[in-house]
Write a protein that holds these residues in place. Structure first.
Motif, short mmCIF file in Angstrom:
data_model
loop_
_atom_site.label_atom_id
_atom_site.label_comp_id
_atom_site.label_asym_id
_atom_site.label_seq_id
_atom_site.Cartn_x
_atom_site.Cartn_y
_atom_site.Cartn_z
N MET A 95 16.70 6.10 -4.39
CA MET A 95 15.96 7.17 -3.66
C MET A 95 14.90 7.08 -3.95
O MET A 95 14.13 7.78 -4.10
CB MET A 95 16.82 8.73 -4.14
CG MET A 95 17.03 8.93 -5.83
SD MET A 95 17.71 10.68 -6.15
CE MET A 95 16.14 11.69 -6.87
N GLY B 37 23.75 11.86 -16.71
CA GLY B 37 25.14 10.77 -15.78
C GLY B 37 25.55 9.41 -17.00
O GLY B 37 26.93 9.46 -17.36
N ASN B 38 24.74 9.06 -18.46
CA ASN B 38 25.12 9.21 -19.16
C ASN B 38 26.19 9.13 -20.70
O ASN B 38 27.41 8.95 -20.67
CB ASN B 38 23.87 8.27 -20.30
CG ASN B 38 22.69 6.97 -19.44
OD1 ASN B 38 22.45 7.65 -18.75
ND2 ASN B 38 22.88 6.31 -19.79
N PHE C 140 23.68 6.30 -9.45
CA PHE C 140 23.44 7.87 -10.09
C PHE C 140 23.09 7.65 -11.65
O PHE C 140 21.46 7.58 -11.75
CB PHE C 140 24.43 8.86 -10.71
CG PHE C 140 24.07 9.69 -10.89
CD1 PHE C 140 23.36 10.75 -10.01
CD2 PHE C 140 23.82 9.96 -11.81
CE1 PHE C 140 23.58 12.13 -10.64
CE2 PHE C 140 23.86 11.24 -12.42
CZ PHE C 140 23.72 11.93 -12.11
N ALA D 186 16.42 7.12 -16.59
CA ALA D 186 17.64 6.74 -15.78
C ALA D 186 19.04 6.86 -17.09
O ALA D 186 19.95 7.56 -16.63
CB ALA D 186 17.64 4.87 -16.17
N SER E 181 19.58 5.55 -12.03
CA SER E 181 18.35 6.37 -11.01
C SER E 181 18.38 6.12 -9.60
O SER E 181 16.64 5.66 -9.17
CB SER E 181 17.29 6.66 -11.68
OG SER E 181 17.62 7.91 -13.19
#
Ligand code: PFF
Length: 450
Positions: free
Chosen positions: A231, A26-27, A225, A22, A228
């Motif tokens: 998917m 993205g972060n 996103f 995660a 995570s």
């Protein structure tokens, strides 16, 4: 993950692996730049609502399916339902993984460049404009970004083939807390910048006049996103969970850790944006053009800049292996080819698409798909369409299709834990999450207007 049906050794190992997936670009890279593009505080508010109302329940749903089925994402739906329809979730997941890793590698290549710049002490004495120019010159060039992109994909592939995720897990436990410490130190230096408080206001005080239809879909897409979700990554990780892993607490811990890191990154970046007169809407380069300005001024900046970009690269790697794993598991298990071959095929094809993403900041910047550059198009299609729809199906599957006794059993570890929120959880997975995803989705693609 290379030894199927292994399980994580400790409670912390479980959280570390899921959090490793995660917590990533993205972060630190994506959250600040899309929050910046969407008005700051108001984006943060909508995003946090989605994390709590949709993200955490969908994560629990992925955990329930994964641990119950003990399979990869396709096998899981095949085992738990006779109907072939649910396998669409797997197909969408593979496609999303393919797209996401293509553009993820582009951003990872920037991280490598900034690591080398940090080592060479290149930020020293540079003005904010000069640092922005460094980023633009690099990202719009042709060969160097491609070579770094290739290096990153090769590292991802080698780890996935070698199956040394266990080793990585061990390092992650030390390195990720270290990353947090560095960001905290950056935060302190950022908020004490002259004019920096404007950035804090921008991030935390919502300006409702900035609400737009695309804000909702961007916030929803980003919540998937960054966690995570949608998917099958966390579904697959959950297939390695032990019987006594508390699925609810694990979801909450992962989502909390992920959100805290995004917020800490925002607290470092936005004060610098305002103090150095950068535009919050600067786009994907935002982190790279703002943070070096703080490093340049703070005590110990040289060492901290090296550590920061190194650890950002590691965070990217622990996420990228989880993304590649989705495609590899699919090829290896559904098409019966060896893991090594599957990894080589998958990573080569992803790199080939990734080349287009990397070049879309330079030679291909005028090539547009639905008005977006190739990089943006793959991001939007994966994050704002495939992940939310995947999450919607996962939620519906747990809410309606899976036997309620199984759902209850997984959440209580078959009577090991008492829970009081079962009906609420069912309500969310049956109605609240899928309906809100669907409405935001229709609104985002322009079918529904509000
Ligand atoms: N969550 C990762 C990040 O925030 O960087 C990226 C990611 C990993 C997205 C795995 C999707 C995924 F399935």
């Amino acid at each position: 993950m290379s030894t199927p049906r292994d399980s994580f050794s400790s409670k912390f190992g479980v959280i570390a692996a899921a959090a490793g997936s995660a917590i990533g670009l993205g972060n630190i890279w994506k959250f600040p730049y899309i929050a910046g593009e969407n008005g700051g505080g108001v984006f943060l508010l909508v995003y946090l609502i989605f994390i709590v109302l949709v993200g955490i329940p969908v994560m629990m749903a992925e955990f329930i399916i994964g641990r119950r089925a003990h399979q990869n994402v396709f096998g899981a739906f095949r085992t738990l339902s006779k109907s072939r329809r649910w396998r669409i979730v797997g197909i969408m997941g593979v496609l999303a993984a393919f797209f996401i890793l293509s553009f993820y590698g582009t951003v990872a290549s920037w991280t490598i460049e900034f690591l080398t710049l940090a080592v060479k002490n290149s930020f020293e004495g540079q003005s904010a404009e000069q640092i922005a120019t460094m980023f633009n010159n690099f990202s719009s060039s042709t060969w160097k970004p491609l070579i770094y992109h290739l290096v990153f994909m090769a590292m991802t592939a080698i780890i996935v083939i070698g199956g040394i995720e266990k080793g990585i897990e061990k390092y992650t436990k030390i390195l990720m807390p270290l990353l947090v410490v560095i960001i905290l130190y950056l935060d302190i230096n950022a908020v004490s910048l002259k004019g920096g408080f404007e950035g804090i206001k921008f991030l935390f005080f919502p300006d409702f006049t900035k609400l737009t239809p695309t804000l909702f879909i961007d916030a929803l897409g980003h919540s998937f996103f960054t966690l995570s979700l949608g998917m099958g990554v966390l579904l697959t990780y959950a297939s390695y969970f032990k019987k006594d892993t508390n699925l609810t607490n694990t979801s909450i811990s992962v989502a909390t850790a992920d959100t805290i890191i995004a917020l800490l990154a925002g607290v470092a970046i936005f004060p610098a944006v305002f103090a150095f007169n950068t535009e919050p809407t600067a786009g994907p380069g935002l982190v790279f053009i703002t943070l070096p300005n703080i490093f340049e001024q703070m005590p110990g900046g040289y060492i901290f800049s090296i550590l920061f970009f190194l650890l950002l690269g590691v965070a990217a790697l622990t996420s990228s292996i989880s993304i590649l794993e989705v495609v590899v598991a699919y090829l290896a298990e559904e098409h019966k080819i060896s893991r090594t071959k599957a990894t080589i095929i998958a990573s080569s094809a992803i790199f080939a698409t990734g080349v287009l993403c990397t070049l879309s900041f330079g030679p291909l910047k005028n090539v547009h798909i639905f008005n977006w550059t190739i990089f943006d198009a793959l991001d939007k299609i994966a994050s704002n369409i495939l992940l939310p729809l995947g999450g919607m199906f996962i939620s519906l599957f747990v809410g309606w299709k899976l036997n309620k006794r199984i759902v209850f059993g997984e959440l209580t570890n078959y009577a090991g834990i008492k829970i009081k929120f079962f009906n609420l959880f069912l309500f969310i997975t049956r109605y609240l999450a899928p309906i809100s995803i669907f409405i935001v989705f229709l609104n985002g693609i322009g079918i529904l207007k509000f």
